[in-house]
Design a protein around this motif. Structure first.
Motif, PDB file in Angstrom:
ATOM      1  N   UNK A  22       8.441   4.859  -0.417  1.00  0.00           N
ATOM      2  CA  UNK A  22       8.272   2.997  -0.518  1.00  0.00           C
ATOM      3  C   UNK A  22      10.173   2.220   0.229  1.00  0.00           C
ATOM      4  N   UNK A  23      11.157   3.357  -0.499  1.00  0.00           N
ATOM      5  CA  UNK A  23      12.724   2.704   0.435  1.00  0.00           C
ATOM      6  C   UNK A  23      12.441   2.419   1.812  1.00  0.00           C
ATOM      7  N   UNK A  24      12.036   3.882   2.560  1.00  0.00           N
ATOM      8  CA  UNK A  24      11.372   3.397   4.280  1.00  0.00           C
ATOM      9  C   UNK A  24      10.867   2.856   3.951  1.00  0.00           C
ATOM     10  N   UNK A  25       9.418   2.876   3.842  1.00  0.00           N
ATOM     11  CA  UNK A  25       8.938   1.609   4.268  1.00  0.00           C
ATOM     12  C   UNK A  25       8.823   0.066   4.038  1.00  0.00           C
ATOM     13  N   UNK A  46       1.560  -8.410  18.403  1.00  0.00           N
ATOM     14  CA  UNK A  46      -0.011  -8.688  16.979  1.00  0.00           C
ATOM     15  C   UNK A  46       0.307  -6.541  16.685  1.00  0.00           C
ATOM     16  N   UNK A  47       0.624  -5.325  17.392  1.00  0.00           N
ATOM     17  CA  UNK A  47       0.771  -4.545  16.716  1.00  0.00           C
ATOM     18  C   UNK A  47       2.204  -4.013  16.016  1.00  0.00           C
ATOM     19  N   UNK A  48       2.978  -4.940  16.282  1.00  0.00           N
ATOM     20  CA  UNK A  48       4.437  -4.912  15.269  1.00  0.00           C
ATOM     21  C   UNK A  48       3.898  -5.757  13.476  1.00  0.00           C
ATOM     22  N   UNK A  49       3.147  -6.859  14.098  1.00  0.00           N
ATOM     23  CA  UNK A  49       2.324  -7.474  13.376  1.00  0.00           C
ATOM     24  C   UNK A  49       1.809  -6.346  11.921  1.00  0.00           C
ATOM     25  N   UNK A  50       0.749  -5.340  12.480  1.00  0.00           N
ATOM     26  CA  UNK A  50       0.043  -4.810  12.494  1.00  0.00           C
ATOM     27  C   UNK A  50       0.847  -3.617  11.143  1.00  0.00           C
ATOM     28  N   UNK A  51       1.894  -3.319  12.224  1.00  0.00           N
ATOM     29  CA  UNK A  51       2.893  -2.315  11.207  1.00  0.00           C
ATOM     30  C   UNK A  51       3.284  -2.456  10.451  1.00  0.00           C
ATOM     31  N   UNK A  52       3.529  -3.819  10.140  1.00  0.00           N
ATOM     32  CA  UNK A  52       4.114  -4.555   9.366  1.00  0.00           C
ATOM     33  C   UNK A  52       3.811  -4.642   8.145  1.00  0.00           C
ATOM     34  N   UNK A  53       2.351  -4.730   8.983  1.00  0.00           N
ATOM     35  CA  UNK A  53       1.770  -4.855   7.197  1.00  0.00           C
ATOM     36  C   UNK A  53       1.648  -3.947   6.321  1.00  0.00           C
ATOM     37  N   UNK A  54       0.953  -2.240   7.227  1.00  0.00           N
ATOM     38  CA  UNK A  54       0.669  -1.281   6.981  1.00  0.00           C
ATOM     39  C   UNK A  54       1.953  -0.673   5.883  1.00  0.00           C
ATOM     40  N   UNK A  57       2.132  -2.194   2.448  1.00  0.00           N
ATOM     41  CA  UNK A  57       1.150  -2.158   2.284  1.00  0.00           C
ATOM     42  C   UNK A  57       1.683  -1.104   0.881  1.00  0.00           C
ATOM     43  N   UNK A  58       2.109   0.168   2.120  1.00  0.00           N
ATOM     44  CA  UNK A  58       2.154   1.398   1.659  1.00  0.00           C
ATOM     45  C   UNK A  58       3.549   0.751   0.718  1.00  0.00           C
ATOM     46  N   UNK A  59       4.639   0.897   0.701  1.00  0.00           N
ATOM     47  CA  UNK A  59       5.495   0.288   0.143  1.00  0.00           C
ATOM     48  C   UNK A  59       4.647  -0.289  -0.963  1.00  0.00           C
ATOM     49  N   UNK A  60       4.246  -1.500  -1.359  1.00  0.00           N
ATOM     50  CA  UNK A  60       3.558  -1.923  -2.306  1.00  0.00           C
ATOM     51  C   UNK A  60       2.887  -0.965  -3.369  1.00  0.00           C
ATOM     52  N   UNK A  61       2.273  -0.183  -2.681  1.00  0.00           N
ATOM     53  CA  UNK A  61       1.030   0.953  -3.182  1.00  0.00           C
ATOM     54  C   UNK A  61       1.865   1.630  -3.994  1.00  0.00           C
ATOM     55  N   UNK A  62       2.977   2.162  -3.505  1.00  0.00           N
ATOM     56  CA  UNK A  62       3.935   3.261  -3.327  1.00  0.00           C
ATOM     57  C   UNK A  62       4.540   3.489  -5.482  1.00  0.00           C
ATOM     58  N   UNK A  63       5.471   1.969  -5.193  1.00  0.00           N
ATOM     59  CA  UNK A  63       6.240   0.971  -5.831  1.00  0.00           C
ATOM     60  C   UNK A  63       4.858   1.030  -7.680  1.00  0.00           C
ATOM     61  N   UNK A  64       3.419   0.551  -6.524  1.00  0.00           N
ATOM     62  CA  UNK A  64       2.287   0.332  -8.331  1.00  0.00           C
ATOM     63  C   UNK A  64       2.458   1.430  -8.559  1.00  0.00           C
ATOM     64  N   UNK A  65       2.297   2.854  -7.337  1.00  0.00           N
ATOM     65  CA  UNK A  65       1.727   3.867  -8.098  1.00  0.00           C
ATOM     66  C   UNK A  65       2.583   4.171  -8.925  1.00  0.00           C
TER      67      UNK A  65
END
Length: 525
Positions: A22-25, A46-54, A57-65
């Protein structure tokens, strides 16, 4: 599906790794956000935005889990502790979901800490009590040992005089009835002494205090001692006693002569007790002869009443004598064979018996002894008459200093020695003995150990520290004590030999003759 799959993957990863991810994300999101503002809008942006979103999302999901798993763990701990509390106090169930889980957990941990402190205080209190009990047990054990040692000393000291004077009286009487009465006195005293010795040895075995003191010894002398101790008993019962020694056995071997004597004495006295006709035979046979040691088999055979096959194993148990009728008829404590079993077992051997009712018994065992020097012919003696030494001529020019505070024992030793022509001199304690020895010459000193003013140990040390040749005089310790290591202590401070009260007159004569002769021979060389 994508999110649920990602959550499942995160669930399989440890909490610490999820936090790192999560920290790295988050860091990646920050970098990508900066790139969005730097680069112009296009496909790359656009590719950077997609990577930013992913990454976000990964950071949020990691913290929530992680939060979900921590909450689940806190809820489990809080529920369990609340359940234990409610079970203990029998109170109504509470809805812990309305309270802060960390507060509940903290509160319960404080309570657990209080309970732990109380338990630690209880443990400290128990340790204090256990230490008191341990000290009491040690004091009781010391008191028991002190009692046993002093009881032994107080019984042995007068018993030495009783048996000694009775033996002297026996040799001076002519009337058959008087001789019979004195013989009964001697036998009763010997029985009392044997009972005392068995009880002390039995206690030592039970407490594990039984000690062995190996030394170089002569097997013939050891069996000779056993014969002497039982001479009056066999004469009283009018039965025979004999022994044989294999000529191939080395004259001198290395082992514990005292324990071997104890085993043979118990077996021999037991054999005599149950034999009314015939006699007892002690034999020693060489079983194996190795470069550094020999294995010798000992047998004690009697023509007594025998032992039933069903009872042959039981007789080695403490306080067993076959049947209650035998115990009433023959007496005894019933621990002699048990002591023999333990003494042989400690020496990696086993006592065995062959017996048939009405045909006698034979007890046998084998022991290993180191060689002191190989060879030497050991003569076979067929009767006690072979042991009679003519001390009349030898004793006439021997001066003996008797250091003894007990009047009865002092008079007994004087009587025994003067009977053989020895010249006797008296000192009632060690200090008087040193004064006499400084201005007079003696051939040997018989030294009691427990005396007022100066005991036998200190007196011996003073003599051995003398500058002149007087320091080399033979000294024989005389004591009624049975303290563990007593004999070793006497030898370590410079005494030449040890005689335990009560003693046989022949034993006293032999020790005096042997030491005086050896000392005179050494002076001539």
């Amino acid at each position: 599906m994508f999110i649920s799959g990602l959550l499942q993957i995160l669930k399989d990863i440890g909490i610490s790794k999820r936090l790192y991810a999560a920290t790295l994300s988050v860091v990646l999101c920050i970098v990508l956000g900066i790139c969005i503002f730097i680069f112009p809008i296009g496909i790359f942006t656009i590719a950077i935005v997609v990577l930013f979103a992913l990454a976000g999302l990964f950071a949020i999901l990691s913290i929530l889990s992680v939060i979900a798993e921590l909450k689940s763990g806190f809820d489990g701990i809080a529920c369990r502790m609340q359940f234990n509390k409610e079970k203990k106090e029998q109170s109504s169930q509470r809805d812990i979901s309305s309270e802060n889980e960390l507060i509940i957990l903290t509160s319960n941990f404080h309570k657990l800490a209080d309970q732990l402190e109380l338990k630690l205080q209880e443990i400290d209190s128990l340790q204090v009590e256990l230490e008191k009990e341990r000290l009491n047990a040690e004091r009781n054990e010391c008191a028991k040992d002190y009692f046993l040692v002093n009881m032994s000393h107080e019984i042995r000291t007068p018993m030495n005089a009783i048996l000694g004077f009775a033996d002297c009286l026996q040799h001076s009487l002519k009337d058959r009835e008087d001789l019979k009465s004195v013989s009964m006195i001697i036998r009763s005293g010997e029985t009392l002494l044997a009972t005392l010795n068995d009880l002390l040895d039995f206690v030592s075995i039970q407490t594990g205090d039984l000690c062995f003191s190996p030394s170089v010894f002569n097997l013939k002398d050891t069996i000779h001692t056993v014969m002497l101790r039982n001479e009056s008993y066999v004469k009283q019962k009018k039965i025979g006693i004999n022994y044989t020694i294999d000529e191939d056995i080395p004259e001198s071997i290395y082992g514990d002569p005292a324990r071997l004597t104890q085993i043979l004495q118990n077996l021999t006295s037991n054999a005599i007790k149950f034999t009314e006709m015939g006699g007892v035979l002690i034999s020693a046979r060489l079983m194996e002869d190795h470069d550094d040691h020999v294995i010798i088999e000992f047998r004690v055979h009697d023509t007594g009443i025998g032992i039933d096959a069903d009872m042959q194993e039981m007789i080695f148990n403490p306080f067993e004598q076959g049947t209650s009728n035998m115990q009433r008829k023959f007496g005894g404590t019933g621990i002699g064979l048990s002591i023999v079993k333990h003494l042989t077992a400690i020496q990696d051997s086993e006592i065995e018996v062959k017996s048939r009712l009405g045909e006698g018994s034979e007890f046998y065992f084998s022991l290993s002894f180191l060689k002191s020097h190989a060879g030497g012919h050991v003569e076979e003696f067929n009767s006690l008459d072979s042991y009679e030494n003519d001390d009349s001529d030898f004793g006439k020019d021997v001066h003996v200093l008797i250091v003894e505070d007990n009047m009865m024992n002092r008079e007994l030793v004087i009587k025994l020695l003067q009977k053989k022509g020895y010249k006797t001199f008296i000192a009632e304690n060690g200090r008087l003995a040193l004064d006499k020895y400084e201005y007079s010459d003696y051939d040997i000193i018989l030294m009691d150990l427990q005396m007022p003013e100066m005991d036998g140990y200190e007196t011996t040390r003073h003599i051995r520290n003398m500058k002149s040749s007087k320091k080399d005089i033979p000294i024989v310790a005389m004591t009624a004590h049975t303290i563990k290591g007593e004999q070793e202590k006497c030898l370590s401070i410079g005494m030449n030999d040890f005689i335990s009260k009560p003693f046989q007159a022949k034993e006293l004569y032999e020790k005096v003759r042997k030491l005086v002769s050896a000392n005179r021979n050494a002076m001539l060389k």
